[in-house]
Design an enzyme around this catalytic site. Structure first.
Site, PDB file in Angstrom:
ATOM      1  N   ARG A 133      -4.659  10.406   4.093  1.00 57.70           N
ATOM      2  CA  ARG A 133      -3.531  11.275   4.335  1.00 57.70           C
ATOM      3  C   ARG A 133      -2.395  11.146   3.086  1.00 57.70           C
ATOM      4  NH1 ARG A 133      -0.095  14.082   8.138  1.00 57.70           N
ATOM      5  NH2 ARG A 133       2.357  13.767   7.447  1.00 57.70           N
TER       6      ARG A 133
ATOM      7  N   ASP B 129       4.692   0.625  11.988  1.00 56.42           N
ATOM      8  CA  ASP B 129       3.206  -0.103  11.552  1.00 56.42           C
ATOM      9  C   ASP B 129       3.252  -1.527  12.147  1.00 56.42           C
ATOM     10  OD1 ASP B 129       2.643   2.165  10.478  1.00 56.42           O
ATOM     11  OD2 ASP B 129       2.959   1.392   8.219  1.00 56.42           O
TER      12      ASP B 129
ATOM     13  N   LYS C  23       0.889  -1.446  -0.056  1.00 61.54           N
ATOM     14  CA  LYS C  23       0.290   0.107  -0.009  1.00 61.54           C
ATOM     15  C   LYS C  23       1.077   1.394   0.014  1.00 61.54           C
ATOM     16  CE  LYS C  23      -1.623   1.977   4.126  1.00 61.54           C
ATOM     17  NZ  LYS C  23      -1.428   3.273   3.917  1.00 61.54           N
ATOM     18  N   ASN C  24       1.838   1.047   0.839  1.00 57.34           N
ATOM     19  CA  ASN C  24       2.588   2.493   0.978  1.00 57.34           C
ATOM     20  C   ASN C  24       3.405   2.809  -0.213  1.00 57.34           C
ATOM     21  OD1 ASN C  24       1.429   2.761   3.591  1.00 57.34           O
ATOM     22  ND2 ASN C  24       3.228   2.421   4.750  1.00 57.34           N
TER      23      ASN C  24
ATOM     24  N   ASP D 224      -5.179   8.453   9.337  1.00 59.09           N
ATOM     25  CA  ASP D 224      -5.089   7.587  10.631  1.00 59.09           C
ATOM     26  C   ASP D 224      -4.877   8.593  11.791  1.00 59.09           C
ATOM     27  OD1 ASP D 224      -5.541   5.462   9.118  1.00 59.09           O
ATOM     28  OD2 ASP D 224      -3.004   4.973   9.272  1.00 59.09           O
TER      29      ASP D 224
HETATM   30  C1  UD1 Z   1       4.384   6.715   6.247  1.00 55.51           C
HETATM   31  C2  UD1 Z   1       3.466   5.478   6.061  1.00 55.51           C
HETATM   32  C3  UD1 Z   1       2.857   5.000   7.452  1.00 55.51           C
HETATM   33  C4  UD1 Z   1       4.186   4.762   8.221  1.00 55.51           C
HETATM   34  C5  UD1 Z   1       5.155   6.044   8.439  1.00 55.51           C
HETATM   35  C6  UD1 Z   1       6.192   5.747   9.108  1.00 55.51           C
HETATM   36  C7  UD1 Z   1       2.383   5.969   4.096  1.00 55.51           C
HETATM   37  C8  UD1 Z   1       1.056   6.157   3.115  1.00 55.51           C
HETATM   38  N1  UD1 Z   1       2.431   5.882   5.466  1.00 55.51           N
HETATM   39  O1  UD1 Z   1       3.528   7.737   7.007  1.00 55.51           O
HETATM   40  O2  UD1 Z   1       2.224   3.853   7.418  1.00 55.51           O
HETATM   41  O3  UD1 Z   1       3.796   4.337   9.820  1.00 55.51           O
HETATM   42  O4  UD1 Z   1       5.531   6.393   7.036  1.00 55.51           O
HETATM   43  O5  UD1 Z   1       7.025   4.603   8.705  1.00 55.51           O
HETATM   44  O6  UD1 Z   1       3.588   5.480   3.427  1.00 55.51           O
HETATM   45  N2  UD1 Z   1       6.458  14.383  10.777  1.00 55.51           N
HETATM   46  C9  UD1 Z   1       6.693  15.777  11.046  1.00 55.51           C
HETATM   47  N3  UD1 Z   1       6.543  16.779  10.024  1.00 55.51           N
HETATM   48  C10 UD1 Z   1       6.392  16.429   8.708  1.00 55.51           C
HETATM   49  C11 UD1 Z   1       6.218  15.061   8.389  1.00 55.51           C
HETATM   50  C12 UD1 Z   1       6.366  14.088   9.266  1.00 55.51           C
HETATM   51  O7  UD1 Z   1       6.747  16.189  12.081  1.00 55.51           O
HETATM   52  O8  UD1 Z   1       6.561  17.416   7.980  1.00 55.51           O
HETATM   53  C13 UD1 Z   1       6.506  13.585  11.803  1.00 55.51           C
HETATM   54  C14 UD1 Z   1       4.893  12.879  11.803  1.00 55.51           C
HETATM   55  O9  UD1 Z   1       4.221  13.460  12.769  1.00 55.51           O
HETATM   56  C15 UD1 Z   1       5.640  11.347  12.594  1.00 55.51           C
HETATM   57  C16 UD1 Z   1       7.043  11.227  11.932  1.00 55.51           C
HETATM   58  O10 UD1 Z   1       7.379  12.270  11.534  1.00 55.51           O
HETATM   59  O11 UD1 Z   1       5.542  11.522  13.866  1.00 55.51           O
HETATM   60  C17 UD1 Z   1       7.059  10.217  10.891  1.00 55.51           C
HETATM   61  O12 UD1 Z   1       6.332  10.556   9.770  1.00 55.51           O
HETATM   62  P1  UD1 Z   1       6.407  10.214   8.335  1.00 55.51           P
HETATM   63  O13 UD1 Z   1       7.656   9.220   8.100  1.00 55.51           O
HETATM   64  O14 UD1 Z   1       6.283  11.525   7.230  1.00 55.51           O
HETATM   65  O15 UD1 Z   1       5.028   9.401   7.971  1.00 55.51           O
HETATM   66  P2  UD1 Z   1       4.029   9.235   6.757  1.00 55.51           P
HETATM   67  O16 UD1 Z   1       4.834   9.387   5.559  1.00 55.51           O
HETATM   68  O17 UD1 Z   1       2.964  10.191   7.151  1.00 55.51           O
END
Ligand code: UD1
Length: 419
Positions: A88, A301, A18-19, A112
């Site tokens: 998201r 995850d 999915k990701n 989520d």
């Molecule tokens: C993706 C995955 C999700 C997985 C996560 C971490 C998808 C669709 N989802 O989510 O399943 O759990 O990676 O492996 O691929 N953060 C900030 N600022 C930002 C961006 C992120 O503070 O601009 C923080 C987030 O709040 C979180 C952390 O960084 O605490 C990790 O987020 P991120 O790696 O960006 O996860 P996603 O891409 O949202």
């Protein structure tokens, strides 16, 4: 409705991630023409991303395990709240749209319920590449006549920010370097897809990605999506919890090294087989400490699943969550099944019990939903997992697959209650 007690045995097949596929679909926007992705899971999030792309003017057709996207010469540049709030990952269209159209208007996402999940790294990175970013009535409005390559350091190796900056950088003028980049296998898959489109990227799989911008990209005749390590890890943990014997077909052990090592520490035997791996367990698992970290660390995850395993393990384990702060919502549900868990900040201390006891619980996100089903498999009596629709977002055929492995699981539609 999960009736506990079954030992899982047999084979399960894992599809594409999915990701990864959601980002590959977004990346297809970078070139006019037709792209086909294979090993595409039949899940709700793929349907939502298909609709996001259609509203941008693309034609999207689903086949058996495939999605074919035809991107027009002139694209729309808006992704509305009604879709973005449901997923998201829609934010992944931001980078490609700014790169191709010079403009993107994307609603601020929901997704989520697992933490604040800011977008500050995405915004700071795109701004450094020369874009102007404003928030207008709940939308991020990003404009740039031409993005210009630069050096971006991420404060945290964010998966989503790394992807957006990569997809913006491939059509920028000059060199974009992303330091402290995420290194997840899904990012490697995206890089390989972008290479197929004609992008120039170095450092793939490392924490420094160097992108040399090109004038234009070409669509990809066919690309096979990397397999879903989280789905594979979910079935592997289910096998261990139920003291079963499961062949995870399509599972790539090299993408799950720490997670599988934890299962071995718990007492499981894992054998690599042609095209997958086999997980066997013949006793109650031993408790294992786990710390979630960006790849190659233990994946956040899979944290709810390993926490559920520790809830029925012999001994006490400490589970530390470093990626999403609100993932403990799941713990409240697990304690309804009799689990002994105490949380303090980033840490959860789990004291294993012989068995859990069935009760009604509620899923708040995809992974918590899957983990609650796993917990139900080792609980006495029946566990009702409410709002299990979350699981449909990430797992193709979850219930039929568990049933094929011997689980007693069925789905019931609950009528709306008028209060
Ligand atoms: C993706 C995955 C999700 C997985 C996560 C971490 C998808 C669709 N989802 O989510 O399943 O759990 O990676 O492996 O691929 N953060 C900030 N600022 C930002 C961006 C992120 O503070 O601009 C923080 C987030 O709040 C979180 C952390 O960084 O605490 C990790 O987020 P991120 O790696 O960006 O996860 P996603 O891409 O949202």
């Amino acid at each position: 409705m999960v009736v506990g007690g079954a030992r899982l045995a047999g084979e399960v097949r894992v599809t594409g991630a999915k990701n990864s596929v959601l980002k590959l679909m977004a990346a297809s926007l970078l070139a006019e023409g037709t792209t086909t992705l294979t090993a595409v899971p039949d899940i709700l999030d793929v349907a939502i991303m298909s609709e996001v792309l259609r509203r941008l003017g693309c034609t999207v057709e689903r086949g058996e395990g495939t999605v074919t996207i035809t991107v027009p010469a002139v694209l729309g540049h808006e992704a509305d709240y009604d879709l973005v709030r449901r997923m998201r990952a829609s934010i992944a269209v931001l980078g490609p749209l700014v790169a191709r159209c010079g403009e993107a208007r994307v609603a601020l996402p929901g997704g989520d319920a697992i933490g604040s999940r800011g977008l500050d790294f995405h915004i700071a990175g795109l701004t450094k590449l020369g874009a102007t970013v404003e928030t207008v009535r709940g939308n991020l409005h990003v404009t740039a006549s031409r993005l210009v390559g630069t050096h971006v350091w991420l404060d945290f190796p964010s998966v989503g920010a790394t992807e957006n900056l990569l997809m913006a950088g491939v059509l920028a003028q000059g060199t974009t370097t992303v330091d402290n980049a995420a290194r997840e296998p899904e990012i490697v898959d995206l890089c390989e897809f972008l290479l197929q489109m004609g992008a120039q990227i170095e450092g793939i799989g490392t924490s420094t990605l160097v992108v040399e911008g090109v004038e234009r990209l070409a669509p990809v005749p066919t690309h096979d999506t990397v397999t879903d390590r989280i789905v594979a890890g979910t079935y592997a943990t289910a096998a261990v919890m139920t003291q079963g014997d499961v062949l995870v077909r399509g599972g790539q052990a090299r993408h799950l090294e720490i997670a599988l090592d934890k299962l071995v520490q718990a007492g499981a035997t894992i054998d690599l087989e042609e095209g997958g791996f086999r997980v066997r367990m013949d006793r109650r698992p031993k408790a294992v400490d786990v710390v979630t970290l960006p790849y190659p660390g233990f994946p956040t995850d899979l944290q709810p699943m390993v926490l559920a395993m520790n809830a029925v393990a012999e001994g006490t384990a400490m589970v530390t969550e470093n990626v999403f702060e609100a993932r403990w919502m799941f713990v409240n549900e697990l304690t309804r099944l009799g689990a002994e868990v105490r949380t303090d900040g980033h840490h959860a201390v789990v004291r294993g019990r012989q068995r859990l006891s069935g009760a009604p619980v509620t899923a708040h996100d995809i992974r918590a939903g899957a983990a609650l089903v796993l917990a139900g498999l080792v609980a006495d009596g029946t566990t009702e997992v409410h709002e299990v629709h979350h699981v449909d977002r990430g797992y193709q055929d979850f219930l039929p697959s568990l049933v094929a492995l011997g689980a007693d699981v069925r789905r019931e539609t609950v009528p709306d209650v008028p209060f």
